[in-house]
Design a protein around this motif. Structure first.
Motif, PDB file in Angstrom:
ATOM      1  N   ARG A 360       0.823  -1.208   0.000  1.00  0.00           N
ATOM      2  CA  ARG A 360       0.000   0.000   0.000  1.00  0.00           C
ATOM      3  C   ARG A 360       0.853   1.252   0.000  1.00  0.00           C
ATOM      4  O   ARG A 360       0.618   2.184  -0.750  1.00  0.00           O
ATOM      5  CB  ARG A 360      -0.942  -0.003   1.210  1.00  0.00           C
ATOM      6  N   GLY A 361       1.878   1.305   0.863  1.00  0.00           N
ATOM      7  CA  GLY A 361       2.670   2.527   0.947  1.00  0.00           C
ATOM      8  C   GLY A 361       1.814   3.682   1.425  1.00  0.00           C
ATOM      9  O   GLY A 361       0.940   3.518   2.276  1.00  0.00           O
ATOM     10  N   PRO A 362       2.010   4.887   0.867  1.00  0.00           N
ATOM     11  CA  PRO A 362       1.140   6.015   1.228  1.00  0.00           C
ATOM     12  C   PRO A 362      -0.318   5.730   0.868  1.00  0.00           C
ATOM     13  O   PRO A 362      -0.614   5.024  -0.093  1.00  0.00           O
ATOM     14  CB  PRO A 362       1.711   7.177   0.399  1.00  0.00           C
ATOM     15  N   GLU A 363      -1.219   6.297   1.636  1.00  0.00           N
ATOM     16  CA  GLU A 363      -2.640   5.998   1.462  1.00  0.00           C
ATOM     17  C   GLU A 363      -3.256   6.714   0.273  1.00  0.00           C
ATOM     18  O   GLU A 363      -4.397   6.431  -0.079  1.00  0.00           O
ATOM     19  CB  GLU A 363      -3.401   6.361   2.739  1.00  0.00           C
ATOM     20  N   ARG A 364      -2.592   7.657  -0.325  1.00  0.00           N
ATOM     21  CA  ARG A 364      -3.152   8.364  -1.481  1.00  0.00           C
ATOM     22  C   ARG A 364      -3.350   7.406  -2.648  1.00  0.00           C
ATOM     23  O   ARG A 364      -2.597   6.444  -2.828  1.00  0.00           O
ATOM     24  CB  ARG A 364      -2.218   9.503  -1.901  1.00  0.00           C
ATOM     25  N   LEU A 365      -4.345   7.717  -3.471  1.00  0.00           N
ATOM     26  CA  LEU A 365      -4.623   6.870  -4.628  1.00  0.00           C
ATOM     27  C   LEU A 365      -3.504   6.932  -5.647  1.00  0.00           C
ATOM     28  O   LEU A 365      -3.101   5.910  -6.208  1.00  0.00           O
ATOM     29  CB  LEU A 365      -5.956   7.298  -5.261  1.00  0.00           C
ATOM     30  N   PHE A 366      -2.975   8.125  -5.893  1.00  0.00           N
ATOM     31  CA  PHE A 366      -1.916   8.301  -6.885  1.00  0.00           C
ATOM     32  C   PHE A 366      -0.652   8.814  -6.205  1.00  0.00           C
ATOM     33  O   PHE A 366      -0.718   9.653  -5.299  1.00  0.00           O
ATOM     34  CB  PHE A 366      -2.354   9.277  -7.979  1.00  0.00           C
ATOM     35  N   LEU A 367       0.477   8.303  -6.672  1.00  0.00           N
ATOM     36  CA  LEU A 367       1.789   8.711  -6.182  1.00  0.00           C
ATOM     37  C   LEU A 367       2.563   9.350  -7.330  1.00  0.00           C
ATOM     38  O   LEU A 367       2.332   9.042  -8.507  1.00  0.00           O
ATOM     39  CB  LEU A 367       2.568   7.514  -5.633  1.00  0.00           C
ATOM     40  N   ASP A 368       3.480  10.241  -6.982  1.00  0.00           N
ATOM     41  CA  ASP A 368       4.321  10.821  -8.020  1.00  0.00           C
ATOM     42  C   ASP A 368       5.477   9.871  -8.331  1.00  0.00           C
ATOM     43  O   ASP A 368       5.556   8.761  -7.800  1.00  0.00           O
ATOM     44  CB  ASP A 368       4.822  12.208  -7.600  1.00  0.00           C
ATOM     45  N   PRO A 373       2.920  11.112  -2.142  1.00  0.00           N
ATOM     46  CA  PRO A 373       1.557  11.448  -2.585  1.00  0.00           C
ATOM     47  C   PRO A 373       1.577  12.507  -3.682  1.00  0.00           C
ATOM     48  O   PRO A 373       2.213  13.558  -3.542  1.00  0.00           O
ATOM     49  CB  PRO A 373       0.890  11.957  -1.305  1.00  0.00           C
ATOM     50  N   ALA A 374       0.903  12.222  -4.777  1.00  0.00           N
ATOM     51  CA  ALA A 374       0.910  13.134  -5.928  1.00  0.00           C
ATOM     52  C   ALA A 374       0.068  14.366  -5.632  1.00  0.00           C
ATOM     53  O   ALA A 374      -1.025  14.275  -5.056  1.00  0.00           O
ATOM     54  CB  ALA A 374       0.389  12.423  -7.173  1.00  0.00           C
ATOM     55  N   SER A 375       0.563  15.510  -6.022  1.00  0.00           N
ATOM     56  CA  SER A 375      -0.172  16.763  -5.880  1.00  0.00           C
ATOM     57  C   SER A 375      -1.023  17.010  -7.118  1.00  0.00           C
ATOM     58  O   SER A 375      -0.943  16.275  -8.114  1.00  0.00           O
ATOM     59  CB  SER A 375       0.801  17.929  -5.673  1.00  0.00           C
ATOM     60  N   GLY A 376      -1.844  18.058  -7.072  1.00  0.00           N
ATOM     61  CA  GLY A 376      -2.632  18.414  -8.239  1.00  0.00           C
ATOM     62  C   GLY A 376      -1.770  18.786  -9.428  1.00  0.00           C
ATOM     63  O   GLY A 376      -2.111  18.491 -10.581  1.00  0.00           O
ATOM     64  N   VAL A 377      -0.632  19.430  -9.167  1.00  0.00           N
ATOM     65  CA  VAL A 377       0.291  19.792 -10.259  1.00  0.00           C
ATOM     66  C   VAL A 377       0.852  18.541 -10.917  1.00  0.00           C
ATOM     67  O   VAL A 377       0.980  18.464 -12.151  1.00  0.00           O
ATOM     68  CB  VAL A 377       1.420  20.685  -9.711  1.00  0.00           C
ATOM     69  N   ALA A 378       1.193  17.527 -10.114  1.00  0.00           N
ATOM     70  CA  ALA A 378       1.722  16.284 -10.683  1.00  0.00           C
ATOM     71  C   ALA A 378       0.687  15.594 -11.568  1.00  0.00           C
ATOM     72  O   ALA A 378       1.022  15.062 -12.636  1.00  0.00           O
ATOM     73  CB  ALA A 378       2.163  15.358  -9.551  1.00  0.00           C
ATOM     74  N   LEU A 379      -0.587  15.604 -11.152  1.00  0.00           N
ATOM     75  CA  LEU A 379      -1.623  14.992 -11.984  1.00  0.00           C
ATOM     76  C   LEU A 379      -1.868  15.808 -13.249  1.00  0.00           C
ATOM     77  O   LEU A 379      -2.192  15.239 -14.301  1.00  0.00           O
ATOM     78  CB  LEU A 379      -2.910  14.852 -11.181  1.00  0.00           C
ATOM     79  N   SER A 380      -1.717  17.124 -13.170  1.00  0.00           N
ATOM     80  CA  SER A 380      -1.835  17.950 -14.385  1.00  0.00           C
ATOM     81  C   SER A 380      -0.739  17.612 -15.387  1.00  0.00           C
ATOM     82  O   SER A 380      -0.981  17.571 -16.601  1.00  0.00           O
ATOM     83  CB  SER A 380      -1.768  19.431 -14.014  1.00  0.00           C
ATOM     84  N   ARG A 381       0.457  17.353 -14.883  1.00  0.00           N
ATOM     85  CA  ARG A 381       1.545  16.959 -15.785  1.00  0.00           C
ATOM     86  C   ARG A 381       1.265  15.601 -16.419  1.00  0.00           C
ATOM     87  O   ARG A 381       1.617  15.366 -17.580  1.00  0.00           O
ATOM     88  CB  ARG A 381       2.860  16.925 -15.005  1.00  0.00           C
ATOM     89  N   ALA A 382       0.636  14.693 -15.662  1.00  0.00           N
ATOM     90  CA  ALA A 382       0.271  13.396 -16.235  1.00  0.00           C
ATOM     91  C   ALA A 382      -0.726  13.575 -17.375  1.00  0.00           C
ATOM     92  O   ALA A 382      -0.628  12.913 -18.419  1.00  0.00           O
ATOM     93  CB  ALA A 382      -0.311  12.495 -15.143  1.00  0.00           C
ATOM     94  N   VAL A 383      -1.699  14.469 -17.199  1.00  0.00           N
ATOM     95  CA  VAL A 383      -2.666  14.752 -18.264  1.00  0.00           C
ATOM     96  C   VAL A 383      -1.960  15.358 -19.474  1.00  0.00           C
ATOM     97  O   VAL A 383      -2.260  15.004 -20.626  1.00  0.00           O
ATOM     98  CB  VAL A 383      -3.772  15.686 -17.742  1.00  0.00           C
TER      99      VAL A 383
END
Length: 658
Positions: A360-368, A373-383
């Motif tokens: 499991r590691g960190p509880e966040r759904l997405f990791l960088d 834990p991935a931030s909103g900026v990291a998910l924007s870069r994924a998009v």
């Protein structure tokens, strides 16, 4: 969603203090940083150790190995200067002022700062965490302002209240931080050092253009509107004497707003999983993030804040649970958003299986990419990466050219491409419930101003216009056959059929055709629809208000020019099945009036004139707020209307209900 201010302006004075105990030797400090590198993944640990070696050599060269040194942000500014000038050797090529080399230098500095912050709290020698270069420059500019301005900005960042609120309700963190950033930009343009130095004439000079078609003018007006709120709050608190921006009009430039989205062909590319390499974890994650933004229509930081436990359901019926604290705004109800597209279900099942197999590691759904834990900026870069790989572009041009879609563009894409009669054929109130916004906003932006719906209408208009032209040509061909000598008994039925196709339908024909249309919808007479509403609800909306609402939903049709009105049966049944009049609960003793007023302002409420309709689940929650909830629930299971009527009324259809 509650945001945090990580580095308030009041902490700017801390930059002058040491971040490490001055008695700590350089070798000991480097040893502490090296021990903190064990918490990083291998690929990033290797990079951090290389940067640490450069830092150690530079420190020994300047201060010696055993000497104590004051470590703070200014020390790293000196290191950056020596790295960019080439006085310190690095492993990056092309030493100089190239963009690639400067980015390598910044990356090395960030690695050392990250090691220091990772070790902070575990060693007594580390007195405070370090801030990054952007925050450091912000603090430095803040320190150069006048004392009055610094005091006003520090107070506003923490305590800035909204206008006209007796309870002194605070502005959101994003609004306060944006107002302070805009104030910095305004002061830089005016070359001033204090908010109290700004005058009305200076403000008028910044808006001298006055051309709404000028993008720079629109940005300036929006910026000054943001700073106007800062001035207003500080003047009310007595921190500033006057508001020189009070005369600036609040103009949203609605006529220039365009809600961008991904065209249908781009959506088809996203839903095609044949272009995904399931062996590439980064590619799977990028596509899944992009599809979740499109499918669930959540906001950028809402998806970033989700944890593994908030993904519920089975392999083919996943859903996201959004608690109130992870949604934008305050006072929101918990939301469960089911996933619709099969492609999203498949990718999410594969991602969860791979993620749980590794632990499991960190509880966040997405990791960088560093395992954090991935931030909103990291998910924007994924998009952005996935949009560039699939060559996705937005529909509208921005400043003369198309742009890559952002997470919020994908949120708009769901509403634009799936509202009736497009895509999933969702009604406006269904789209509003999924986006957690008002029905009026959905109808204004995604029905009336939807370019895809406008394109469909244009095709229908062209088809109607082409019928007249084709009928004339057909009649000319029949006349040619007549002159050629073809039997008139054969040509007369052809003429009759051409006239029938070309001429408008008679009233009788229209009355027969009113039960179906191009979309195969079922239409019922107005009297039957009103009778259904009267049987289901204790109070019915006004006829004119109901017709206006249904006309906005494209659910109203007249049989012929002066024929009777007909309603879309699916829309009427949907309202009766899912919604209930909120006013029918006022006189019920089991309903809390404060919750009743709050429910009238929640997203997803349908307004038909003065009547407010809420989900039946919401009505049940209101009824179960006081004693007697089990009793009401038993009635709710046997009768649709009785538990929601006022307590004084009795059920006239007890036989039917039982």
């Amino acid at each position: 969603m509650k945001a945090e201010i990580k580095h308030p302006l009041g902490d700017a004075e801390r930059l002058s203090g040491a971040a490490v105990d001055p008695k700590t030797a350089v070798a000991d400090y480097v040893r502490i940083l090296r021990s903190a590198s064990s918490s990083l993944q291998y690929r990033y640990r290797r990079k951090a150790l290389v940067s640490l070696g450069i830092f150690e050599a530079w420190m020994k060269q300047r201060h010696g190995q055993d000497a104590g040194v004051e470590v703070n942000e200014e020390l790293f500014e000196q290191l950056r200067s020596d790295l960019e000038s080439g006085q310190v050797r690095t492993r990056a090529r092309n030493n100089g002022h190239s963009r690639r080399y400067r980015r390598a230098v910044i990356s090395q500095l960030n690695s050392i700062v990250a090691l220091h912050n990772a070790a902070y709290g575990t060693h007594e020698a580390l007195l405070r965490p370090l801030v990054d270069g952007r925050c450091r420059r912000r603090f430095r500019y803040y320190g150069a302002l006048t004392a009055t301005t610094r005091k006003a900005l520090a107070w506003f960042e923490l305590r800035g209240a909204r206008a006209g609120t007796k309870s002194r309700r605070l502005m959101s963190v994003a609004t306060r931080c944006a107002a302070i950033s805009d104030a910095f930009v305004m002061l830089r343009r005016l070359e001033l050092r204090g908010l109290e130095q700004v005058t009305v004439s200076m403000a008028d000079g910044m808006m001298a253009s006055g051309d709404p078609d000028d993008p720079q003018y629109r940005r300036t007006v929006r910026m000054m509107n943001s700073v106007r709120g800062l001035y207003r709050a500080c003047v009310e608190e007595g921190l500033l004497d006057n508001n020189p921006l009070e005369h600036v009009a609040h103009n949203t430039f609605r006529g220039h707003q365009r809600r961008n989205f991904v065209p249908p062909e781009g959506v088809d590319k996203l839903l095609d999983l044949s272009t995904v390499d399931f062996e590439d974890e980064c590619q799977v994650t990028d596509r899944l993030v992009t599809l979740l933004y499109l499918d669930t229509a959540v906001r950028r930081n809402e998806l970033a804040a989700l944890s593994l436990d908030e993904v519920v359901g089975s392999k083919s019926e996943y859903a996201l649970q959004l608690p109130p604290e992870k949604q934008k705004g305050s006072g929101k109800a918990p939301a469960t958003i089911p996933i619709i597209y099969p492609a999203t279900q498949t990718l999410l099942a594969h991602y969860l299986k791979t993620r749980l197999r590794k632990g499991r590691g960190p509880e966040r759904l997405f990791l960088d990419r560093k395992g954090r834990p991935a931030s909103g900026v990291a998910l924007s870069r994924a998009v952005s990466r996935e949009a560039e790989r699939l060559d996705l572009w937005c529909y509208h041009k921005v400043n003369g050219k198309h742009k890559r879609p952002s997470p919020h563009d994908l949120r708009r894409t769901f509403a634009t491409a799936n509202i009736r009669p497009l895509g999933l054929c969702l009604e406006a109130h269904e789209v509003a419930a999924r986006l957690r916004d008002s029905v009026a906003t959905m109808h204004a932006h995604y029905v009336l101003n939807n370019p895809l719906i406008s394109g469909l209408r244009a095709q229908e208009y062209r088809r109607r216009a082409s019928v007249e032209v084709d009928s004339q040509k057909a009649m000319e061909c029949v006349e040619v056959l007549d002159r050629f000598g073809v039997d008139a008994g054969l040509l007369e039925p052809i003429r009759a059929e051409i006239r029938k196709l070309a001429s408008p339908s008679t009233k009788a024909e229209e009355a027969n055709e009113v039960g179906r249309d191009a979309q195969l919808r079922e239409w019922i007479p107005e009297d039957d629809a009103l009778s259904m509403i009267a049987d289901e609800w204790p109070a019915a909306p006004g006829g004119r208000q109901l017709r206006n609402y249904l006309r906005g939903q494209d659910a109203l049709k007249r049989a012929g020019r002066k024929g009777k009105l007909h309603y879309d049966a699916s829309v009427v049944r949907g309202l009766l099945t899912d919604y209930y009049p909120l006013g029918a609960l006022k006189d019920n003793p089991n309903v809390d009036n404060s919750k009743l007023k709050r429910a009238a302002t929640e997203p997803g409420v349908i307004a038909i004139g003065r009547m407010r309709l809420v989900k039946k689940e919401v009505a049940w929650n209101l009824l179960s707020g006081r004693n007697g909830a089990d009793k009401n629930r038993s009635h709710l299971q046997t009768c649709k209307t009785e538990p929601l009527k006022p307590a004084k009324q009795s059920c006239d259809r007890s036989k039917k209900c039982s």
